[in-house]
Motif scaffolding. Structure first.
Motif, short mmCIF file in Angstrom:
data_model
loop_
_atom_site.label_atom_id
_atom_site.label_comp_id
_atom_site.label_asym_id
_atom_site.label_seq_id
_atom_site.Cartn_x
_atom_site.Cartn_y
_atom_site.Cartn_z
N LEU A 1 0.93 -1.24 0.16
CA LEU A 1 0.00 -0.16 -0.06
C LEU A 1 0.89 1.42 -0.04
O LEU A 1 1.70 1.46 1.05
N LEU A 2 0.90 1.92 -1.10
CA LEU A 2 1.47 2.97 -1.30
C LEU A 2 0.88 4.41 -0.67
O LEU A 2 -0.37 4.48 -1.05
N TRP A 3 1.44 5.33 0.18
CA TRP A 3 0.67 6.19 0.82
C TRP A 3 1.76 7.47 1.17
O TRP A 3 2.84 7.20 1.07
N THR A 4 1.00 8.76 1.24
CA THR A 4 1.82 10.01 1.64
C THR A 4 1.26 10.52 2.93
O THR A 4 -0.16 10.33 3.39
N PRO A 5 2.11 11.33 3.88
CA PRO A 5 1.45 11.83 4.92
C PRO A 5 0.43 13.09 4.76
O PRO A 5 -0.26 13.45 5.47
N HIS A 6 0.48 13.63 3.65
CA HIS A 6 -0.44 14.57 3.12
C HIS A 6 -0.88 14.31 1.59
O HIS A 6 -0.69 13.48 1.06
N ASP A 7 -2.01 15.13 1.32
CA ASP A 7 -2.89 14.63 0.27
C ASP A 7 -3.11 15.82 -0.51
O ASP A 7 -4.42 16.14 -1.18
N GLY B 1 -4.58 3.89 12.99
CA GLY B 1 -3.69 4.61 13.89
C GLY B 1 -2.76 5.48 13.36
O GLY B 1 -2.07 6.46 13.85
N HIS B 2 -2.75 5.66 12.04
CA HIS B 2 -2.17 6.75 11.25
C HIS B 2 -3.07 7.61 10.84
O HIS B 2 -3.68 7.43 9.84
N LYS B 3 -3.28 8.81 11.54
CA LYS B 3 -4.18 9.94 11.13
C LYS B 3 -3.75 10.54 9.75
O LYS B 3 -4.70 11.23 9.24
N ARG B 4 -2.41 10.34 9.51
CA ARG B 4 -2.08 11.25 8.08
C ARG B 4 -1.64 10.34 7.14
O ARG B 4 -0.80 10.74 6.19
N CYS B 5 -2.20 9.13 7.15
CA CYS B 5 -1.98 8.29 6.04
C CYS B 5 -3.09 8.37 5.15
O CYS B 5 -4.23 8.20 5.15
N HIS B 6 -2.70 8.84 3.82
CA HIS B 6 -3.18 8.95 2.75
C HIS B 6 -3.01 8.09 1.64
O HIS B 6 -2.13 8.22 0.88
N PRO B 7 -3.88 7.12 1.55
CA PRO B 7 -3.56 5.84 0.45
C PRO B 7 -3.68 6.32 -1.00
O PRO B 7 -4.43 7.22 -1.51
#
Length: 322
Positions: A244-250, A296-302
């Motif tokens: 799963l690729l994600w970033t901390p911002h969107d 548990g990751h509030k800033r996980c944007h998949p």
């Protein structure tokens, strides 16, 4: 004495040949390239006519595709011995200008990525819509893929068995929604090309994978319920390996960075003998995309689910030069 130009017609041709080999949603190739020889810049622009209003209304998948092309431009420049200076979203007054690439001089030993195998992998990488073997991918290779995503400003999470099953259930839910949405089905079918077509974009019918009779891996709708194009049904692998690729911002710039990270991961996998494909259906529905985020990751944007493993090479899809 006038300095020799680093960006000339031959260089542009080499750069574009690499850039257009990047993956894109439905092979729409939603990019345009414009060389500015006066300023020694190669501009990368969006192609509004190649958007998917229903599947990708926010254009996030389009930005991922363009980001992947930009990463290929970086690699191609380094392969030519040039140092690429890349600016993402360089002009707020031109929203269609997604990146500007300037060749600033000979590259140095510290320029990354430095693995020469990655450039060779550009031509080797193809999306595989066929079953993979049950052979597990060694942990060191998975670690390389994870490090590649991080180096490009994103994160790659490889879930355990329970996490994989959860992501596949969300993917299956998204597929069911897509199958019940005639307009989305019609939009997807417009990008399928028939044998003998010389259109340099879209998904050739011959490149589509077989149907997934057992529903163990929900594949894209165009590989499943197309009554007009019936194909033999086969089983896909029992043990699916996903990232799963994600970033901390969107933000828009994060979508481009995620695209660069995606291509870095794909090329790293290809260079190590792996095959890859995508399970992006859940990302096309806002609530399901949110549900794929890590607990548990509030800033996980998949952004994308990458399926990887060992198997046959994927069929080539056509490419234009943007």
């Amino acid at each position: 004495m006038r300095t020799q130009a680093l960006l000339d017609a031959a260089t542009v041709e080499s750069l574009l040949a690499a850039a257009v080999a990047a993956p894109s949603i439905h092979n729409t190739q939603p990019w345009r390239f414009r060389p500015d020889f006066a300023n020694q810049v190669l501009e990368v622009r969006s192609a509004p006519e190649r958007t998917l209003p229903l599947t990708d209304p926010m254009h996030r998948a389009q930005y991922l595709s363009v980001g992947a092309a930009v990463f290929n431009l970086r690699l191609a420049a380094l392969h030519l011995g040039r140092r690429p200076e890349v600016r993402l979203l360089p002009d707020p007054d031109e929203p269609g200008l997604l990146a500007a690439v300037r060749l600033t001089g000979p590259h140095g030993a510290d320029d990354r990525p430095s693995d020469p195998g990655l450039h060779q992998a550009i031509a080797q990488r193809h999306t595989s819509r066929t079953p993979f073997t049950g052979r597990p991918v060694p942990e060191p290779i998975v670690a390389e893929m994870t490090a590649a995503a991080h180096a490009a400003g994103a994160r790659l999470h490889v879930p355990d068995i329970a996490g994989t099953r959860r992501l596949l259930r969300l993917t299956a839910t998204a597929e069911a929604r897509n199958r019940a949405h005639p307009a989305r089905i019609a939009e997807t079918r417009t990008w399928i090309t028939v044998p003998g077509s010389d259109v340099p974009y879209g998904i050739p019918l011959t490149a589509l994978g077989p149907q997934d009779a057992g529903r163990r891996i929900p594949m894209r709708d165009f590989t499943g319920a197309l009554p007009a194009f019936r194909r033999p049904a086969v089983w896909f692998e029992r043990h699916v390996q996903l990232g799963l690729l994600w970033t901390p911002h969107d933000r828009r710039v994060d979508w481009l960075r995620a695209g660069e990270a995606l291509q870095y991961v794909l090329l790293t996998a290809t260079a190590r003998g792996l095959r890859t494909s995508f399970l992006n259906q859940a990302m096309e529905w806002p609530d399901l995309r949110a549900a794929t985020a890590l607990a548990g990751h509030k800033r996980c944007h998949p952004h994308v689910l990458i399926r990887f493993g060992y198997g046959r090479d994927g069929a080539r899809t056509p490419r234009g030069l943007g």
